[in-house]
Each structure stands twice: as structure tokens, then as C-alpha cells.
Design a protein around this motif. Sequence first.
Motif, PDB file in Angstrom:
ATOM      1  N   VAL A 193      32.095 -13.323   9.388  1.00 39.29           N
ATOM      2  CA  VAL A 193      32.909 -12.228   8.858  1.00 39.29           C
ATOM      3  C   VAL A 193      34.338 -12.449   9.334  1.00 39.29           C
ATOM      4  CG1 VAL A 193      33.200  -9.728   8.772  1.00 39.29           C
ATOM      5  CG2 VAL A 193      30.908 -10.702   9.005  1.00 39.29           C
TER       6      VAL A 193
ATOM      7  N   MET B 180      32.304  -3.548   8.717  1.00 39.85           N
ATOM      8  CA  MET B 180      31.334  -4.418   8.058  1.00 39.85           C
ATOM      9  C   MET B 180      30.017  -4.496   8.821  1.00 39.85           C
ATOM     10  SD  MET B 180      32.957  -5.666   5.326  1.00 39.85           S
ATOM     11  CE  MET B 180      32.231  -7.222   4.854  1.00 39.85           C
TER      12      MET B 180
ATOM     13  N   ALA C 150      29.715  -5.802  11.843  1.00 39.17           N
ATOM     14  CA  ALA C 150      29.696  -7.132  12.441  1.00 39.17           C
ATOM     15  C   ALA C 150      29.758  -7.080  13.967  1.00 39.17           C
ATOM     16  CB  ALA C 150      30.862  -7.959  11.912  1.00 39.17           C
TER      17      ALA C 150
ATOM     18  N   ALA D 250      25.714  -7.114   5.799  1.00 35.53           N
ATOM     19  CA  ALA D 250      27.084  -6.616   5.966  1.00 35.53           C
ATOM     20  C   ALA D 250      27.267  -5.308   5.200  1.00 35.53           C
ATOM     21  CB  ALA D 250      28.083  -7.652   5.466  1.00 35.53           C
TER      22      ALA D 250
END
Length: 320
Positions: A44, A80, A82, A144
Motif C-alpha cells: 500500500v 486502507m 494497512a 484493503a
Amino acid sequence: MLGEFELIRHYFAAAACARAGGDVVLGIGDDCALLAVPAGEQLVISTDTLVAGVHFPDPCDPCLLGQRALAVSTSDLAAMGATPIGFTLALSLPTAEPGWLEAFARGLDIMASACDMRLIGGDTTRGSLSMTLTVFGRVPAGQALLRSGARVGDLLCVGGTVGDAAGALPLVLGEREGASAEASVLLDRYWSPQPQLALGRALRGKATAALDISDGLLADCGHIAAASFVRLAIEQAQVPLSDALVRWAGRERALQCGLAGGDDYVLAFALPREELPGLLADGWPIRVIGRVEAGEGVRLLDAGGRDIPIDRQGYKHFNA
């Protein structure tokens, strides 16, 4: 006077956040960094540029600037879902002042430690003060969080109070002075926002759409609505405001800050109703502020369910 490589080595490569480890196989010191992304995960990446006089006041405290610069970039990873890996920094400076550089690097290191990020490279050059940060993270393949999955019937939620950073702007710009506890809270939210990385990871597989609030609640909800081809209805009375902001600015101004001010860096997301109880039981600071409907755009509703006219939907980076 320090040259480019001496500057990088002295102020940045020596920082704790510049040490290789974890997913960073090789950091600063070679032509490129080397990252090891585990099997079954996706990389990402996000880039932000911050310019003096546009995204932050100049002059300002360089340590606080270092914290803020990395925080606002890392918040994109939180949006996201992440896990952070590292970041690069491209820094343009009018002059290489040792005191400024030391304080800025210290601020970067503080936020990097809080976010478990590593500085893996970058560049320096002479010019007007600006910085470009690229952040790297990883997320299990296919998990995601995107802006484009909100579904009719989902709840519209936020991960905390909004408007504090906008409420701090008169203090940041020197238009108002204050040494109260409320002023301290607001300034901290502006200069040291905390990316909601753990919440983002907790929302993987649960939230149908998400982003971080940077341009203002109304404007950013508009991004979800457009990407998901739905309409988001926000109940004005449910927009969460901090006690500090209400005491500092008054309720009406506080509400304006919360709706359109920007720079909050808390997550806004669409959530199926059945997912809410479990997340609340786990202690996440989630507030339901509305719902996802068929249609397009964003509606703001009063306590009776009537539409409130919207005439300012948030910060625009370039105005006509």
C-alpha cells in the motif's frame, strides 16, 4: 556548511526510525531501499506534499511540523486498513539551519515511533520550504479498505470527534491567543494527529468503505458517496464534537468546524449494522452519524429528518 549527503547522514540516517528491521531489509544508504512484503499481502503506497504557507504556517515549530507531516501521510494507510512499513522524505529547504533540522528530525522520529514506521530514503534540495512524504504499508490481499463499497442500508460512522484541528486554526495562525486547557487540546489535535491505524485494521472485512477525514466531514463523505454510487445522510445532531471545542468556540462554530473544517484524520466509514455491536464491545470509539441511502451526494439532516442546506463542503486544495 553541510552538503546534501552530510545533512542526510547527520540529521536523518542517524535517527532511530532509520534503522532497518521488520519489513525493511535495507533502508537509507544505498540507491534504493529493500522491502520484504510477506506472501499473501499487498503493498500500500501513498504520497503527500506539504508546502509552507499552504498546508502549514511558516514559520512554525519544526518539531511539531515533523510530527504533523508524517501523521497526515500515515493516516492514508489507516484509511486502507494497512500495517505501516516505512516512508521516504523529499525535503526542500531555503537554508540548512542545524537547529531547525535537528528539531524537525526529532518530530519525525517521535511520530515514526508512535506509528512503527521506518525512514527508508528520500532527498534534499535547496528551495522554498516543502516536503513530500511517501508512505508504504501492507495489507492482506483483497482486504484493503476502499471508498467504493458502501451499500444501501449501511451505517455511516466516524472513529472519534471531529472539528478540533479546524478549531485550532485561529491559534495556529496567530489570530487568537489562548493558554487554556481547551486551547492546548485543540493545538495538540492540529499538530500531533494520531493516525487510526489499529481501528483501520479492525475494520478489515467489516467496513464496506472508508477514508480518513482530511478535507472535512461533508466533503470526504462526498468522496465515499461518489465512489460507491450512493447517497450518505448525516444526522447533524449525531456529529461528535469534543467538549474542548464546544467550550472554546461555542456550539455553532464548533459544529461548522466539525462539518467542514478538515484536518481531523479520524476515519469515516460505512458499516453493515450487524458489525457494530462487536466493534463497540471491543472498545472502539465508533460513533454512528447517519446512514447510506440510494441516490447520490450527501444530505445533512436536522433532528426532525429535514434537509439542512449545505453551502460549504470542506477544504478545496485549489479554488477557482
